[in-house]
Design a protein around this motif. Structure first.
Motif, PDB file in Angstrom:
ATOM      1  N   SER A 134       2.693  14.461  -8.338  1.00 35.18           N
ATOM      2  CA  SER A 134       2.666  15.555  -9.305  1.00 35.18           C
ATOM      3  C   SER A 134       1.957  15.129 -10.583  1.00 35.18           C
ATOM      4  CB  SER A 134       4.095  16.000  -9.607  1.00 35.18           C
ATOM      5  OG  SER A 134       4.113  17.016 -10.585  1.00 35.18           O
ATOM      6  N   THR A 135       2.263  13.921 -11.039  1.00 36.48           N
ATOM      7  CA  THR A 135       1.595  13.394 -12.230  1.00 36.48           C
ATOM      8  C   THR A 135       0.108  13.211 -11.983  1.00 36.48           C
ATOM      9  OG1 THR A 135       3.630  12.251 -12.893  1.00 36.48           O
ATOM     10  CG2 THR A 135       1.562  11.487 -13.885  1.00 36.48           C
ATOM     11  N   ALA A 136      -0.235  12.674 -10.816  1.00 37.63           N
ATOM     12  CA  ALA A 136      -1.651  12.470 -10.473  1.00 37.63           C
ATOM     13  C   ALA A 136      -2.408  13.789 -10.455  1.00 37.63           C
ATOM     14  CB  ALA A 136      -1.757  11.782  -9.114  1.00 37.63           C
ATOM     15  N   GLN A 137      -1.774  14.838  -9.942  1.00 35.21           N
ATOM     16  CA  GLN A 137      -2.413  16.148  -9.906  1.00 35.21           C
ATOM     17  C   GLN A 137      -2.670  16.665 -11.317  1.00 35.21           C
ATOM     18  OE1 GLN A 137      -3.440  17.878  -7.007  1.00 35.21           O
ATOM     19  NE2 GLN A 137      -4.532  18.969  -8.642  1.00 35.21           N
ATOM     20  N   PRO A 172       0.805  -1.228   0.000  1.00 35.54           N
ATOM     21  CA  PRO A 172       0.000   0.000   0.000  1.00 35.54           C
ATOM     22  C   PRO A 172       0.838   1.278   0.000  1.00 35.54           C
ATOM     23  CG  PRO A 172      -0.076  -1.090   2.134  1.00 35.54           C
ATOM     24  CD  PRO A 172       0.591  -2.044   1.191  1.00 35.54           C
ATOM     25  N   ASP A 173       2.145   1.149   0.268  1.00 37.22           N
ATOM     26  CA  ASP A 173       3.041   2.303   0.274  1.00 37.22           C
ATOM     27  C   ASP A 173       3.542   2.669  -1.119  1.00 37.22           C
ATOM     28  OD1 ASP A 173       4.381  -0.215   0.313  1.00 37.22           O
ATOM     29  OD2 ASP A 173       6.269   0.803   0.746  1.00 37.22           O
ATOM     30  N   SER A 174       3.199   1.886  -2.126  1.00 33.32           N
ATOM     31  CA  SER A 174       3.780   2.084  -3.457  1.00 33.32           C
ATOM     32  C   SER A 174       2.957   3.055  -4.294  1.00 33.32           C
ATOM     33  CB  SER A 174       3.896   0.745  -4.200  1.00 33.32           C
ATOM     34  OG  SER A 174       4.334   0.966  -5.523  1.00 33.32           O
ATOM     35  N   ALA A 175       3.469   4.266  -4.435  1.00 33.41           N
ATOM     36  CA  ALA A 175       2.832   5.235  -5.330  1.00 33.41           C
ATOM     37  C   ALA A 175       2.967   4.805  -6.784  1.00 33.41           C
ATOM     38  CB  ALA A 175       3.454   6.611  -5.118  1.00 33.41           C
ATOM     39  N   ILE A 228      -1.974  11.393  -4.066  1.00 34.91           N
ATOM     40  CA  ILE A 228      -1.690  12.728  -3.528  1.00 34.91           C
ATOM     41  C   ILE A 228      -1.782  12.732  -2.009  1.00 34.91           C
ATOM     42  CG2 ILE A 228      -2.517  15.115  -3.476  1.00 34.91           C
ATOM     43  CD1 ILE A 228      -3.440  14.613  -6.430  1.00 34.91           C
ATOM     44  N   GLN A 229      -2.762  12.025  -1.472  1.00 38.19           N
ATOM     45  CA  GLN A 229      -2.919  11.968  -0.023  1.00 38.19           C
ATOM     46  C   GLN A 229      -1.805  11.174   0.638  1.00 38.19           C
ATOM     47  OE1 GLN A 229      -6.823  10.264   0.384  1.00 38.19           O
ATOM     48  NE2 GLN A 229      -7.862  12.123  -0.316  1.00 38.19           N
ATOM     49  N   GLN A 230      -1.424  10.072  -0.009  1.00 39.41           N
ATOM     50  CA  GLN A 230      -0.459   9.160   0.600  1.00 39.41           C
ATOM     51  C   GLN A 230       0.987   9.611   0.410  1.00 39.41           C
ATOM     52  OE1 GLN A 230       0.782   5.756  -1.643  1.00 39.41           O
ATOM     53  NE2 GLN A 230       0.379   4.368   0.066  1.00 39.41           N
ATOM     54  N   SER A 231       1.308  10.111  -0.773  1.00 34.85           N
ATOM     55  CA  SER A 231       2.692  10.458  -1.110  1.00 34.85           C
ATOM     56  C   SER A 231       2.742  11.844  -1.743  1.00 34.85           C
ATOM     57  CB  SER A 231       3.275   9.415  -2.083  1.00 34.85           C
ATOM     58  OG  SER A 231       3.106   8.107  -1.590  1.00 34.85           O
ATOM     59  N   PRO A 232       2.400  12.868  -0.972  1.00 32.71           N
ATOM     60  CA  PRO A 232       2.224  14.208  -1.552  1.00 32.71           C
ATOM     61  C   PRO A 232       3.479  14.805  -2.188  1.00 32.71           C
ATOM     62  CG  PRO A 232       2.236  14.299   0.852  1.00 32.71           C
ATOM     63  CD  PRO A 232       2.163  12.850   0.478  1.00 32.71           C
ATOM     64  N   ASP A 233       4.656  14.374  -1.756  1.00 31.00           N
ATOM     65  CA  ASP A 233       5.890  14.963  -2.271  1.00 31.00           C
ATOM     66  C   ASP A 233       6.532  14.136  -3.386  1.00 31.00           C
ATOM     67  OD1 ASP A 233       5.707  17.072  -0.415  1.00 31.00           O
ATOM     68  OD2 ASP A 233       6.669  15.845   1.128  1.00 31.00           O
TER      69      ASP A 233
END
Length: 228
Positions: free
Chosen positions: A218-221, A178-181, A208-213
């Motif tokens: 950025s791609t998801a946004q 679950p940690d894998s963006a 974005i919620q899990q791995s905002p940085d």
């Protein structure tokens, strides 16, 4: 030559491995050559020689060193796997496949998922996609937390236009990791390509919620700005 204890041999091998980690292969080779004159039948010595020669792009010597390591210790799974990688680099595909399969046959080998992944990659290189998929699936069974295998398996399923199965594999990957963006983004992009926009948006938002940085965030946004 002054006698050297087995403890000193291990220290020199430790030093060689440290030099390899620090990208100092020549210094590693100096330590290994000393050990070679003292304990020429040490499998770990030949494994590290194989690693060092590989870094130095001397693949012929690297292969010979790994071959000696597995000759001395036929259950040296890591050496078999690395021998496969060197043979693959030398385009000895049959030899590479044999070495990877030998690694998988070693019950004590702690990371069989590496050999399974490499067999998948080897068969992709040979354009044997069905065989590659079989090895990828086996690799996931060996270690359900190894992210590259989910990526490889999903890509092969998409190439075969088996999109529903690719979704299932990526969903399983996200459940296991679950940690894998990376897996979340791959799943979202696949769902978007299948016109399952709402589901894709939820996955983009979760990145974005899990791995905002992360780069994935950025791609998801960027995707969300187009979809909203």
């Amino acid at each position: 030559m002054q006698a050297v204890s087995s403890g000193q041999v291990e220290i020199r091998l430790d030093l060689a491995e440290r030099y390899l980690l620090e990208s100092e292969p020549r210094m590693a080779l100096d330590q290994l050559r000393t050990v070679q004159g003292i304990a020429p039948d040490n499998p770990r010595l030949h494994f590290n020689l194989g690693m060092t020669y590989s870094v130095l792009d001397d693949f012929s010597r690297s292969a010979a060193s790994f071959e000696r390591a597995v000759e001395l210790d036929p259950d040296y799974g890591e050496a078999w796997n690395n021998l496969g990688q060197v043979r693959q680099s030398m385009r000895d595909f049959a030899g590479a496949a044999y070495a990877y399969e030998q690694a998988l046959s070693v019950s004590e080998y702690m990371t069989p998922e590496f050999a399974a992944y490499n067999l998948g990659s080897l068969n992709i290189e040979m354009k044997k996609y069905d065989e590659a998929l079989s090895w990828s699936v086996l690799g996931i069974e060996k270690n359900r937390r190894y992210i590259p295998l989910y990526v490889q398996t999903a890509q092969l399923l998409q190439k075969a236009e088996r999109y529903a199965e690719a979704v299932e594999v990526l969903e399983a990957g996200v459940t296991s990791r679950p940690d894998s963006a990376q897996l979340r983004l791959m799943l979202a992009e696949l769902l978007l390509g299948l016109s399952r926009d709402r589901e894709a948006m939820r996955w983009f938002e979760s990145i974005i919620q899990q791995s905002p940085d992360s780069n994935e965030a950025s791609t998801a946004q960027d995707y969300l700005e187009v979809l909203r």
